[in-house]
Design an enzyme around this catalytic site. Structure first.
Site, PDB file in Angstrom:
ATOM      1  N   LYS A  91     -27.860 -46.343  14.760  1.00 31.89           N
ATOM      2  CA  LYS A  91     -27.738 -47.543  15.597  1.00 31.89           C
ATOM      3  C   LYS A  91     -26.565 -47.279  16.540  1.00 31.89           C
ATOM      4  O   LYS A  91     -25.585 -48.044  16.607  1.00 31.89           O
ATOM      5  CB  LYS A  91     -27.512 -48.768  14.690  1.00 31.89           C
ATOM      6  N   ASP A 124     -38.450 -47.571   1.860  1.00 31.28           N
ATOM      7  CA  ASP A 124     -39.339 -48.555   1.231  1.00 31.28           C
ATOM      8  C   ASP A 124     -40.491 -48.908   2.167  1.00 31.28           C
ATOM      9  O   ASP A 124     -41.643 -49.009   1.744  1.00 31.28           O
ATOM     10  CB  ASP A 124     -38.575 -49.843   0.892  1.00 31.28           C
ATOM     11  N   ASP A 181     -33.935 -50.079  14.476  1.00 31.73           N
ATOM     12  CA  ASP A 181     -34.873 -51.186  14.674  1.00 31.73           C
ATOM     13  C   ASP A 181     -36.178 -50.678  15.272  1.00 31.73           C
ATOM     14  O   ASP A 181     -37.276 -51.082  14.862  1.00 31.73           O
ATOM     15  CB  ASP A 181     -34.253 -52.305  15.536  1.00 31.73           C
ATOM     16  N   TYR A 218     -22.672 -48.937   1.212  1.00 34.58           N
ATOM     17  CA  TYR A 218     -22.792 -49.245  -0.214  1.00 34.58           C
ATOM     18  C   TYR A 218     -21.564 -48.780  -1.002  1.00 34.58           C
ATOM     19  O   TYR A 218     -21.358 -49.200  -2.134  1.00 34.58           O
ATOM     20  CB  TYR A 218     -24.057 -48.618  -0.811  1.00 34.58           C
ATOM     21  N   ASP A 277     -32.425 -46.685   2.831  1.00 31.05           N
ATOM     22  CA  ASP A 277     -32.870 -47.585   1.764  1.00 31.05           C
ATOM     23  C   ASP A 277     -34.036 -48.434   2.268  1.00 31.05           C
ATOM     24  O   ASP A 277     -35.093 -48.542   1.643  1.00 31.05           O
ATOM     25  CB  ASP A 277     -31.673 -48.477   1.365  1.00 31.05           C
TER      26      ASP A 277
END
Ligand code: NAD
Length: 356
Positions: free
Chosen positions: A192, A252, A224, A143, A248
């Site tokens: 990852k 959620d 994942d 980001y 992020d």
């Protein structure tokens, strides 16, 4: 008597309604546990645009920096939606995180026993309740990395860069380990590393830092798989630490376990004990001024403030227990239960105060 100063940003929409109830709860906790809280109001978001022309006035940053912590309601609304990006209320949110050096975002995904049936996850998977803490790096990664666009032979491309330095990883990972120490001493680092070089550096750094925390049981999980496990068997997790973008998305996902957006708290921490505490939800313009907003996410954010910024653990536990008891006695419409009285925002605040 200990005294804590709190910068209060009520913001827009339901912000003032839910913050007023939270101040009542903080005052009640102070009275019971022997500390004082003093509040200094400041503007951010739409109300700041109306009063000063900008979403984050310098005075607000100064007041926050001079305080022990910040309590934030929510900002935004249709009235300011057509302004250019840098002048919109949400620009204040990004601006204040940067100005206050808030690098660690803590999002509890907790389900209180009385709300287990409101969760989209089945009761047999949740059991008597769930309590996961997602620690998300907030000021680095993709980001904030280099980005751009190009065009070659008429074909357009765009790129964003995931980049982390070792000190950036170290400081967020330490927040994760320190939290795990205070909870069930289990930490899951999510990356990852099978694909990304930045994740391989992340994992190496986590492994090195883990030697400082021999009491904490560390595991690693690919993002994942973590996304899948959060739904399949969420009880396996206690503290999860991860990068900005993975956090992020996972926070959620994890937070939906709790059933209602009106229940979700958060803390954003800087180095030391300073932090900004706010509900996850927005300013809910559709219900603003109706007196029906659920104040519990903000009240639970204040409980985090008591724990992480002030070290008032007993008071934090008492506020959380009072929320649990209140949920058995009445509900705001967003979490209504036909068997319980329907409460207004103020009545819900009063009920929590009564239960402290
Ligand atoms: P929202 O979270 O404000 O509302 C989504 C839905 O959830 C609405 O139906 C709302 O009524 C309900 N809801 C939210 N909080 C509730 C509460 N405490 N009690 C009961 N119901 C609640 O999201 P949105 O509608 O997408 O955004 C509205 C405004 O808020 C926008 O301007 C957006 O940019 C802003 N926003 C601000 C923040 C923040 O201040 N941190 C976060 C998200 C959105």
């Amino acid at each position: 008597m200990k005294k804590y100063s709190i910068a209060v940003i009520k913001g827009d929409g339901i912000g003032p309604e839910i913050v007023d109830e939270t101040i009542k709860v903080l005052d009640a906790a102070g009275k019971k546990f022997g500390f004082e809280t003093e509040y200094k109001g400041c503007l951010m978001g739409g109300c700041a645009i109306d009063a000063t022309g900008v979403p984050l006035p310098q005075e607000t940053i100064d007041i926050c920096k001079a305080s022990d912590s910040v309590l934030l309601g929510a900002v935004g609304g249709e009235k300011w939606d057509t302004l250019p990006g840098h002048l919109r209320p949400e620009a204040g949110l990004l601006g204040i995180r940067a100005a206050l050096g808030l690098f660690a975002n803590l999002r509890p995904a907790k389900i209180f026993e009385p709300l287990v049936d409101a969760s989209p996850i089945k009761r047999e998977i949740i059991g008597d309740g769930l309590d996961i803490m997602v620690v998300r790096e907030l000021t680095g990664g993709i980001y904030f990395g280099q980005r751009g666009r190009s065009e070659e032979n008429g074909v357009k491309s765009a790129y964003d860069t995931e980049k982390y330095s070792v000190p950036e990883i170290e400081r967020i990972v330490r927040v994760g380990f320190d939290l795990a120490l205070k909870r069930s001493k289990r930490l899951c680092s999510v990356d990852k590393a099978n694909v990304l070089e930045s994740s391989r550096l992340w994992r190496e750094t986590v492994l090195r830092i883990s030697k400082e925390y021999p009491e904490v049981e560390l595991s690693h999980m690919y993002v994942d798989n973590c996304a899948m496990q959060l739904v399949r068997n969420p009880a396996q997790f206690d503290v999860i630490v991860t990068s900005n973008i993975f956090g992020d998305i996972l926070s959620d996902e994890a937070s939906m376990i709790s059933g209602s957006i009106g229940m979700l708290a958060s803390a954003s921490l800087a180095t030391g004990s300073f932090g900004l505490y706010e509900p996850i939800h927005g300013s809910a313009p559709d219900i603003a001024g109706k007196g029906i907003a659920n104040p519990l996410a903000t009240i639970l954010s204040a409980a985090m403030m008591l724990r992480y910024s002030f070290g008032e653990n007993d008071a934090a536990v008492a506020v959380e227990a009072a929320v649990d008891r209140a949920l058995r006695e009445g509900r705001t419409p967003d979490i209504a239960d036909l068997a319980l009285p329907k409460l207004s925002t103020v009545e819900m605040g009063d009920l929590v105060v009564k239960n402290i």
